[in-house]
Motif scaffolding. Sequence first.
Motif, PDB file in Angstrom:
ATOM      1  N   ASN A  67       4.708   6.032   5.825  1.00  0.00           N
ATOM      2  CA  ASN A  67       5.576   5.659   5.091  1.00  0.00           C
ATOM      3  C   ASN A  67       5.573   3.752   4.334  1.00  0.00           C
ATOM      4  N   ARG A  68       5.322   3.472   3.762  1.00  0.00           N
ATOM      5  CA  ARG A  68       4.648   1.844   3.041  1.00  0.00           C
ATOM      6  C   ARG A  68       6.008   1.491   1.764  1.00  0.00           C
ATOM      7  N   GLN A  69       6.363  -0.163   1.939  1.00  0.00           N
ATOM      8  CA  GLN A  69       7.166  -0.306   0.655  1.00  0.00           C
ATOM      9  C   GLN A  69       6.625  -1.400   0.909  1.00  0.00           C
ATOM     10  N   GLY A  70       7.234  -1.489  -1.300  1.00  0.00           N
ATOM     11  CA  GLY A  70       6.841  -3.610  -1.005  1.00  0.00           C
ATOM     12  C   GLY A  70       4.628  -3.158  -1.045  1.00  0.00           C
ATOM     13  N   VAL A  71       4.805  -2.375  -1.936  1.00  0.00           N
ATOM     14  CA  VAL A  71       3.135  -2.619  -2.340  1.00  0.00           C
ATOM     15  C   VAL A  71       2.639  -2.720  -3.311  1.00  0.00           C
ATOM     16  N   THR A  72       1.768  -3.991  -2.447  1.00  0.00           N
ATOM     17  CA  THR A  72       1.432  -4.267  -4.338  1.00  0.00           C
ATOM     18  C   THR A  72      -0.303  -3.628  -5.089  1.00  0.00           C
TER      19      THR A  72
END
Length: 755
Positions: free
Chosen positions: A588-593
């Motif tokens: 899970n990955r957050q703060g994706v640009t």
Amino acid sequence: MSAITRLPIPFRTRRAAILSGASLLVLAQAAAAQEATPPRRGTGRPPAEASVQLGEISVEGQGNGPGRGGAGGGAGVRAVESPTGPVNGFVATRSATATKTNTPLIETPQSITVVGREQIDTQKAQTLTQATQYAAGLYSGTFGADSRLDYFILRGFLASDYGLYRDGLQLLNYGFAYFRTETFGLERIEVLRGPAAVLFGAGTPGGLINQVTKRPPLDPLRYIEVGGGAFGQGGFGYAAFDLGGPADADGHWFYRLTGSGRIGGNQVEGAPEDRGYIAPAITYKPDGATKLTILSSFQYDNAAVTANFLPYYGTVRPNASGLRIPRSLNVGDVGLNTFRREQAYAGYEFEHAFNETWTFRQNLRYSYVDSFQNSYIGNDYTAGTAQTRLSRYQFRDSARAGLFQVDNQAEARFFDGFFRHNLLLGLDYKNYNLHDNQASTFPGPDISILFPVYGQRVAAPLPYLINVNSFEQLGLYAQDQIKLTDNLTLVLGLRQDFADNRIRNLLTPSASNGRSDNALTYRTALIYNFDFGLAPYISYSTSFQPQIGTAFSGQAFRPETGDQIEGGVKFEPPGQGYFLTLAGFDINRQGVTVPDPANLFFQIQSGAQRSTGFEAQLTVTLAEGLNAVAAFTSYDLVTTKDADPARVGRTPVNIPETFASAFVDYTIPAGAWRGFGFGGGVRYVGRSYADVANTLKVSDFVLFDAQVHYNFDNWRIAVNATNIGDRRFVSSCQSATACFYGDARRVVASLSYKW
């Protein structure tokens, strides 16, 4: 999950005080431990491993010269693989990337692929993209045939910006200040999958790629190579040399000088791809407990923008006129398509073993890059031309970056009365400064895809971004590899980071911005090693990646975070010559640009993504002359949260979710045909998407590679071909107007001599 809060006091004030005493504190701790904890019978490392780090590193550079196989080591030297030295055949047994310690791969509870020098030479890989095309979890060459840099997707996430490392220290590729490493100067390439922030303090949750530089060998090494061939529309030639060995009669000084040069073209008409590289290295070993290696290199590139931004209709599918854009079309201009780069590295690796328990290491490097780009870029079709003319704009960028890094490590191997420990304590620091000047002209002159006419000019580009970016990060970390039993190992890791990001906007000073952040990341893992070579493992880890730069509004990005659970099994039966890794993961990955749809060249920070999948990697080296590698990867990548509802539940563009490969090389070991070898490979890449709504599909494709070679005396002659059928394929699309052709057929003939 990573905990992120704002720093209560200025970062620079605390950083200066902490960093100034870092090395002395670590050294003092080690010396005190030596006095307070004398060696005891049955504790610490066994006698044969009393100086395992330095002892095993001592075989670096042995045996495996470029294009040669065979076991490393000379007479009287233990044939133990160094984690930074040559790989015997295709099957590596050790690595220092995943744990920052000299740990066997079969005891490492994380998925990792090591591509050694012999595999690089066998495949005649001349870029990092080519060298990693048979690694699991990794999609190389995302943006096709690009002569400027290498792009990678690891477990669904971009890894070529924050995920590239050299000798364990990060290479930041932000903006257009690209670092690119000459593969001839590498001893091995290590693809570590999954979060590694607990040790490195940076990187996406997909993983990282660590490039390990060639180091001075103990025995004399003399090697030269010349070659050339055809790549699409362009022919090319190259020459390389690799010299090294003892520099004194007492065996304290060793050297290595590696260099290469390339001149010629590529698959785009009129686009040069020239490079020069030189890398001196020196090792000083005053005794068996101390070692200092100085590593340096300089590289110059004269190239062009070959990753043409082309429309979906005309590449993946025929356009309105039933045509496809030629792969060789120079969308820039033969007189205005420039990319130049100068880059240099200078640093050292120091190691000292105080006793059988404590070892101190310090790795330090300064990296510098200065690049200039000026070209026309494709921008969809010109209206009313039946899609036979491309509109273009001019883009110009001048970027200069400097990156200073130092990593201090204190390692202790001891027995506490119940368990054996391999304890690692570390403090690292990085300082990155970027001067970036970007300009553009909209629109530029359009160009016919059938009968291109060059030399047209419009107004000079106007700057839209002139920034000075500065980034600092300080990290303190600890890791303990605990032997709960002879077979069961528990790995615990913890890290605290402090990061500071500042942007000085020279066009609009009022828009200057920045932020300070801190984060706590951790890892826990278990691995059980059966005596017959089976090793199941499970791990949980978190990631933290501070973001450099700002959005179009001038607002600084918050750090990206992530977490992963991974379970798998490794199998390396003793003496059988193969290594198999199977792994399943959920990230899970957050703060994706993502690209800003309203402002070209800028990004916005939007939402979260999830990647769940499976991968397999097999490497084989048999005494009968057979080397092989095979990989399979499949995952489900989806946007789980986003400010744009259209993205939620969709797969991001550019990213294939299934790919597989296999490569075999066989050299006849005896008889009249001894030394003659041949082989080949197959690479499959599944479909991806070209738009946010996932309505435009980029077709899957299969490519074939082949090679033939002959070793006689000290000579080696070889012919390698990649994409031997010259299949035209699109590697990916960033949007409906930005698709990228992959590599055309590349044929390389080479002749080498070693003495």
